[in-house]
Design a protein around this motif. Structure first.
Motif, PDB file in Angstrom:
ATOM      1  N   ASP A 258       0.824  -1.203   0.000  1.00 41.32           N
ATOM      2  CA  ASP A 258       0.000   0.000   0.000  1.00 41.32           C
ATOM      3  C   ASP A 258       0.858   1.254   0.000  1.00 41.32           C
TER       4      ASP A 258
ATOM      5  N   SER B 249       1.425   3.324   2.186  1.00 40.62           N
ATOM      6  CA  SER B 249       2.160   3.591   3.416  1.00 40.62           C
ATOM      7  C   SER B 249       3.245   2.539   3.638  1.00 40.62           C
TER       8      SER B 249
ATOM      9  N   GLY C  20       2.862  -0.693   3.668  1.00 42.26           N
ATOM     10  CA  GLY C  20       2.403  -1.923   4.303  1.00 42.26           C
ATOM     11  C   GLY C  20       2.216  -3.024   3.280  1.00 42.26           C
TER      12      GLY C  20
ATOM     13  N   ARG D 100     -11.758   1.428   8.117  1.00 47.74           N
ATOM     14  CA  ARG D 100     -10.710   0.509   8.552  1.00 47.74           C
ATOM     15  C   ARG D 100     -10.668  -0.675   7.596  1.00 47.74           C
ATOM     16  N   TYR D 101      -9.560  -1.375   7.623  1.00 47.02           N
ATOM     17  CA  TYR D 101      -9.413  -2.538   6.758  1.00 47.02           C
ATOM     18  C   TYR D 101      -8.580  -3.589   7.489  1.00 47.02           C
ATOM     19  N   ARG D 102      -8.786  -4.840   7.098  1.00 44.13           N
ATOM     20  CA  ARG D 102      -8.010  -5.946   7.662  1.00 44.13           C
ATOM     21  C   ARG D 102      -7.086  -6.477   6.582  1.00 44.13           C
TER      22      ARG D 102
ATOM     23  N   VAL E 175      -3.998  -8.239  10.479  1.00 43.31           N
ATOM     24  CA  VAL E 175      -3.775  -6.932  11.092  1.00 43.31           C
ATOM     25  C   VAL E 175      -4.841  -5.956  10.618  1.00 43.31           C
TER      26      VAL E 175
ATOM     27  N   GLY F 220      -5.939  -2.139   9.972  1.00 45.62           N
ATOM     28  CA  GLY F 220      -5.341  -0.831   9.739  1.00 45.62           C
ATOM     29  C   GLY F 220      -6.391   0.253   9.644  1.00 45.62           C
ATOM     30  N   GLY F 221      -5.939   1.508   9.683  1.00 48.99           N
ATOM     31  CA  GLY F 221      -6.833   2.647   9.577  1.00 48.99           C
ATOM     32  C   GLY F 221      -7.140   3.230  10.941  1.00 48.99           C
TER      33      GLY F 221
ATOM     34  N   ARG G  29      -6.767   4.897   0.368  1.00 49.68           N
ATOM     35  CA  ARG G  29      -5.598   4.012   0.392  1.00 49.68           C
ATOM     36  C   ARG G  29      -5.507   3.317  -0.955  1.00 49.68           C
TER      37      ARG G  29
END
Length: 286
Positions: free
Chosen positions: A127, A129, A131, A257-259, A263, A265-266, A271
């Motif tokens: 992504d 960022s 990740g 948010r996202y998985r 994990v 994130g958000g 994104r």
């Protein structure tokens, strides 16, 4: 001795605490077939430092899905994923990702795959960022399972059980009542609300903010493309899922948010995930 026969075995602290016997078995199998250096990190920083100092040794992670993700993410940040194949011996409660990637379940079988297997190059998502996603990306994150909700209800009644110590028949009645009541609490729990997201695949609009969606999932494929599925919210008849293949996926909207694998994130407003073809190697059975 070749570099293939020299291993850096990083044992996740959670694996050491939860299943020491499987850790011991994996160490014995690996030590019988290769020159092994054992590393026992106490936290994420130690984990990353151990991998950065591995030299020519092949990294082997003993731990659950989170430990595997931590290793791949650390090697990605160091831009070292291309230079080594990652191995994992799954130990711990969370092994969904390892299984989906083809890693044998069981300390002996997984350790033998480390020693005797072959490297398979796999795609991943990166992504904006930096990740990484190895398995499946889900938006919004999967809600807590019914079993988790049930266990939470049980733990909240512990003090009641203590108050009736000495009266086994009363504890039995209370336990029976809690068992009857628990499913109704889980069944009545509301599901995740529909999300309003804008999803673009390679710059092409898949769904816009005016169409509520139940969820979005993205999974890296094996040919440089990701499999994208958007599930619109059904009105009356069930809505058909929208499926596309793309190299770049951008999701935007209100804070969401996202998985990413194991994990969450958000929250973020936008994104972008891009496919990196054959970006990392995993040792799997031949």
């Amino acid at each position: 001795m070749s570099a293939r026969d020299q291993l850096l075995v990083v044992i996740d602290p959670v694996a050491r605490r939860t299943d020491g016997e499987s850790v011991r078995i994996a160490k014995d199998v690996l030590g019988a077939g290769a020159a092994v250096r054992i590393c026992l990190p106490e936290g994420p920083e130690d984990f990353a430092k151990a991998l950065a100092r591995r030299g020519t040794r092949r990294p082997v992670v003993i731990g659950d899905d989170r430990a595997l993700l931590r290793a791949v993410a650390a090697l990605h940040r160091e831009r070292e994923l291309h230079s080594c194949a990652v191995s994992v011996v799954p130990v711990g409660a969370v092994q969904v990702l390892s299984r989906s990637l083809g890693v044998p379940i069981g300390a002996v079988a997984a350790a033998r795959a480390v020693l005797e297997g072959a490297e398979r190059r796999l795609d991943l998502l990166v992504d904006d960022s930096d990740g990484v996603v190895l398995g499946t990306l889900r938006i919004p994150p999967v809600a807590a399972s019914a079993s988790e909700s049930a266990s939470g209800g049980a733990s909240g009644s512990t003090s009641g059980s203590t108050a009736v110590d000495g009266h086994p028949w009363l504890r039995t009645c209370q336990s029976f009542v809690r068992t009857l009541a628990r499913p109704s609490r889980v069944a009545s729990a509301p599901g995740p609300a529909p999300a309003r997201l804008r999803v673009e695949a390679d710059g092409v609009l898949v769904v816009d903010l005016d169409q509520p969606v139940e969820g979005v999932s993205v999974r890296p494929g094996s040919d440089g493309f990701a499999e994208v599925e958007v599930r619109p919210t059904s009105v009356g008849a069930a809505a058909q899922a929208l499926r596309v293949r793309a190299r770049t996926i951008t999701v935007s909207g209100a804070d969401f948010r996202y998985r990413a694998d194991a994990v969450v994130g958000g929250p973020v407003r936008t994104r972008t995930w891009a496919v990196r073809a054959s970006a990392w190697g995993l040792m799997l059975p031949r």
